[in-house]
Write a protein that holds these residues in place. Sequence first.
Motif, PDB file in Angstrom:
ATOM      1  N   ARG A 106      73.144  55.676  50.787  1.00 41.11           N
ATOM      2  CA  ARG A 106      73.522  56.076  49.371  1.00 41.11           C
ATOM      3  C   ARG A 106      75.432  54.373  49.794  1.00 41.11           C
ATOM      4  N   LYS A 122      72.335  59.520  42.537  1.00 46.81           N
ATOM      5  CA  LYS A 122      72.543  60.747  42.111  1.00 46.81           C
ATOM      6  C   LYS A 122      70.920  61.904  42.680  1.00 46.81           C
ATOM      7  N   LYS A 123      70.589  61.389  43.463  1.00 48.17           N
ATOM      8  CA  LYS A 123      69.201  61.798  44.268  1.00 48.17           C
ATOM      9  C   LYS A 123      69.630  61.576  45.367  1.00 48.17           C
ATOM     10  N   LEU A 124      70.357  60.599  46.076  1.00 48.93           N
ATOM     11  CA  LEU A 124      71.184  60.893  47.528  1.00 48.93           C
ATOM     12  C   LEU A 124      72.030  61.502  46.991  1.00 48.93           C
ATOM     13  N   ASP A 125      72.753  62.028  46.298  1.00 47.84           N
ATOM     14  CA  ASP A 125      73.992  62.814  46.450  1.00 47.84           C
ATOM     15  C   ASP A 125      73.349  64.602  46.367  1.00 47.84           C
ATOM     16  N   ILE A 126      72.094  64.663  45.708  1.00 50.75           N
ATOM     17  CA  ILE A 126      71.231  66.014  45.946  1.00 50.75           C
ATOM     18  C   ILE A 126      71.068  66.455  47.637  1.00 50.75           C
ATOM     19  N   ASP A 127      70.188  65.479  48.119  1.00 54.91           N
ATOM     20  CA  ASP A 127      69.752  65.475  49.200  1.00 54.91           C
ATOM     21  C   ASP A 127      71.171  65.695  49.758  1.00 54.91           C
ATOM     22  N   ASP A 137      68.823  52.168  37.906  1.00 54.92           N
ATOM     23  CA  ASP A 137      68.356  52.466  38.469  1.00 54.92           C
ATOM     24  C   ASP A 137      69.010  52.586  40.206  1.00 54.92           C
ATOM     25  N   SER A 197      70.797  56.091  39.381  1.00 56.95           N
ATOM     26  CA  SER A 197      69.864  57.422  39.321  1.00 56.95           C
ATOM     27  C   SER A 197      69.720  57.331  41.042  1.00 56.95           C
ATOM     28  N   VAL A 198      69.323  56.949  41.366  1.00 58.07           N
ATOM     29  CA  VAL A 198      69.056  56.761  43.484  1.00 58.07           C
ATOM     30  C   VAL A 198      70.338  57.755  43.996  1.00 58.07           C
TER      31      VAL A 198
END
Length: 80
Positions: free
Chosen positions: A30, A11-16, A5, A8-9
């Motif tokens: 992050r 990876k989402k922060l990397d995109i943001d 989990d 996954s967070v």
Amino acid sequence: MQESDIESVIKKLDIDIAAHPTDDNLFYERGNAYWKLQDWKQCLDNYTEAIRLNPDSPAVSMRNMVRDILQFYNKEMYNV
């Protein structure tokens, strides 16, 4: 929260972060995620970037806390 989990967070922060590279709060968050993984280098790197972007970031106290923890932890004490 399980490690998958947290990853996954991250990876989402990397995109943001790629979309908003000057948002210090994203780097702070992050850093918190890496804290949970005990990845101290990534944790400190993200807190440091958050502080570079915003010197008043809450990352200041978190970075100091991580440094204190790492300075306190002495592996040599356990190799007696």
